[in-house]
Design a protein around this motif. Structure first.
Motif, PDB file in Angstrom:
ATOM      1  N   UNK A 133       0.530  -0.779  -0.480  1.00  0.00           N
ATOM      2  CA  UNK A 133       0.252   0.394  -0.419  1.00  0.00           C
ATOM      3  C   UNK A 133       0.700   0.955   0.230  1.00  0.00           C
ATOM      4  N   UNK A 167       2.650   1.590  -3.611  1.00  0.00           N
ATOM      5  CA  UNK A 167       2.150   1.999  -3.979  1.00  0.00           C
ATOM      6  C   UNK A 167       1.226   3.540  -4.187  1.00  0.00           C
ATOM      7  N   UNK A 168       1.306   3.448  -3.577  1.00  0.00           N
ATOM      8  CA  UNK A 168       0.114   5.470  -2.435  1.00  0.00           C
ATOM      9  C   UNK A 168       1.856   6.017  -3.102  1.00  0.00           C
ATOM     10  N   UNK A 206       2.268   6.774  -5.824  1.00  0.00           N
ATOM     11  CA  UNK A 206       1.105   7.939  -7.046  1.00  0.00           C
ATOM     12  C   UNK A 206       1.359   8.846  -6.659  1.00  0.00           C
ATOM     13  N   UNK A 207       2.146   9.305  -4.943  1.00  0.00           N
ATOM     14  CA  UNK A 207       2.304  10.596  -5.136  1.00  0.00           C
ATOM     15  C   UNK A 207       2.855  11.885  -5.500  1.00  0.00           C
ATOM     16  N   UNK A 265       2.495  12.016  -9.042  1.00  0.00           N
ATOM     17  CA  UNK A 265       1.127  13.445  -9.697  1.00  0.00           C
ATOM     18  C   UNK A 265       2.089  14.714  -8.860  1.00  0.00           C
ATOM     19  N   UNK A 266       2.668  14.535  -8.375  1.00  0.00           N
ATOM     20  CA  UNK A 266       3.384  16.126  -7.931  1.00  0.00           C
ATOM     21  C   UNK A 266       4.440  16.745  -8.886  1.00  0.00           C
ATOM     22  N   UNK A 290       2.211  18.647 -11.358  1.00  0.00           N
ATOM     23  CA  UNK A 290       2.338  19.105 -10.930  1.00  0.00           C
ATOM     24  C   UNK A 290       2.981  20.157 -11.141  1.00  0.00           C
ATOM     25  N   UNK A 340       1.608  24.473  -4.194  1.00  0.00           N
ATOM     26  CA  UNK A 340       0.859  23.380  -2.697  1.00  0.00           C
ATOM     27  C   UNK A 340       1.132  21.448  -2.756  1.00  0.00           C
ATOM     28  N   UNK A 341       1.876  21.746  -1.585  1.00  0.00           N
ATOM     29  CA  UNK A 341       2.024  19.992  -1.214  1.00  0.00           C
ATOM     30  C   UNK A 341       2.778  19.637  -2.307  1.00  0.00           C
ATOM     31  N   UNK A 387       5.699  18.419   0.363  1.00  0.00           N
ATOM     32  CA  UNK A 387       5.244  17.337   1.176  1.00  0.00           C
ATOM     33  C   UNK A 387       5.028  15.889   0.386  1.00  0.00           C
ATOM     34  N   UNK A 388       4.734  15.743  -0.662  1.00  0.00           N
ATOM     35  CA  UNK A 388       4.423  14.458  -1.768  1.00  0.00           C
ATOM     36  C   UNK A 388       5.794  14.314  -2.411  1.00  0.00           C
TER      37      UNK A 388
END
Lengths: 32, 239
Positions: free
Chosen positions: B18, B21-22, B25-26, B29-30, B33, B55-56, B59-60
């Motif tokens: 988990x 995979x997370x 993806x993070x 997607x970051x 952006x 934003x973010x 962190x991502x």
């Protein structure tokens, strides 16, 4: 190692990956 | 105790997958952006920032890369403790990361966010990432197919698990960062000791001992035949 065990592990593995993808997308939506 | 270890390994394996995979993806997607605002950004520091980061993003990105290694390690180690050996599956996290980031490079390379024609440097990065992810994936898929359909594969010595040679091929193709499955060490067979010169009597005694082990079930038919062949070939070499 039985066939049932293998099928169960396959399903669990795919579910874990799918859950992780969802979690990552959720974290991105929340943080950005 | 064995059952508890397996239960713990199962839970950690799922958690590792988990997280892996997370994290992938993070990061994916970051990166999108950042690519969408031209490919570079900055935040913090004493300077005036031309393009602040979405934003973010920090962190991502940081959390994503850190989480990727934690998740991959967890899934690999815990998975290798499960019956059937599922540690190798975590190796697929590498192609997943490089192919998804490579896709971003190609997509924004052919259609840069700030307009203009194709951005060659981004396309080059995309091709490089596709190679770094795709080559290990070829070996990984082969091993995966064998693990999922052991009956369909002619190699029966390790039926039901990802074969050692496939794992080594995949691991060594992960350049420049070489990830080696922890199972490699566990599964590597001990080198067979070279047969020592023996007299005819010694050989007869060894054969008796082998037959004894075989009849007690310590050696299966195949192992017995191989041991016998090694013993006898040693005899032939000397005569």
């Amino acid at each position: 190692v039985s066939t049932l065990y293998r099928v169960t592990m396959l399903v669990v593995t795919l579910a874990a990956v799918a859950g992780g993808i969802g979690l990552g997308a959720w974290a991105h939506a929340v943080l950005s | 105790v064995d059952g508890q270890v397996r239960a713990a390994a199962f839970v950690l394996y799922v958690v590792g997958l988990v997280v892996l995979a997370a994290a992938t993806v993070a990061v994916y997607l970051a990166m999108r952006d950042v690519m969408a605002i031209g490919g570079s950004c900055a935040s913090g520091g004493p300077y005036e920032v031309a393009t602040p980061c979405p934003k973010g993003t920090g962190t991502l990105m940081v959390g994503g890369f850190f989480g990727w290694f934690v998740g991959a390690g967890l899934a690999a180690i815990a998975g290798s403790r499960l019956p059937g050996g599922y540690g190798s599956l975590a190796l697929l996290g590498w192609p997943a990361l490089f192919l998804s980031l490579g896709w971003n490079f190609l997509e924004f390379g052919f259609e840069p966010a700030n307009g203009g024609g194709t951005d060659g440097s981004l396309v080059f990065c995309g091709v490089l990432f596709f190679l770094m992810g795709g080559v290990p994936l070829l070996f990984g898929l082969k091993g995966l197919a064998r693990a999922l359909w052991p009956a369909a594969s002619p190699a029966t010595e390790e039926s039901g698990s990802w074969s050692l040679t496939d794992q080594i091929r995949m691991a060594t193709s992960l350049s420049p960062l070489r990830m080696v499955d922890v199972r490699l060490k566990a599964e590597r067979p001990a080198p067979e000791p070279a047969p020592e010169p023996a007299s005819g009597e010694d050989i007869a005694r060894e054969l008796e001992r082998l037959a004894d082990l075989h009849s007690r079930g310590a050696l299966d038919d195949d192992e017995f035949e191989r041991a016998k062949a090694i013993l006898l070939s040693g005899e032939e070499d000397r005569s």
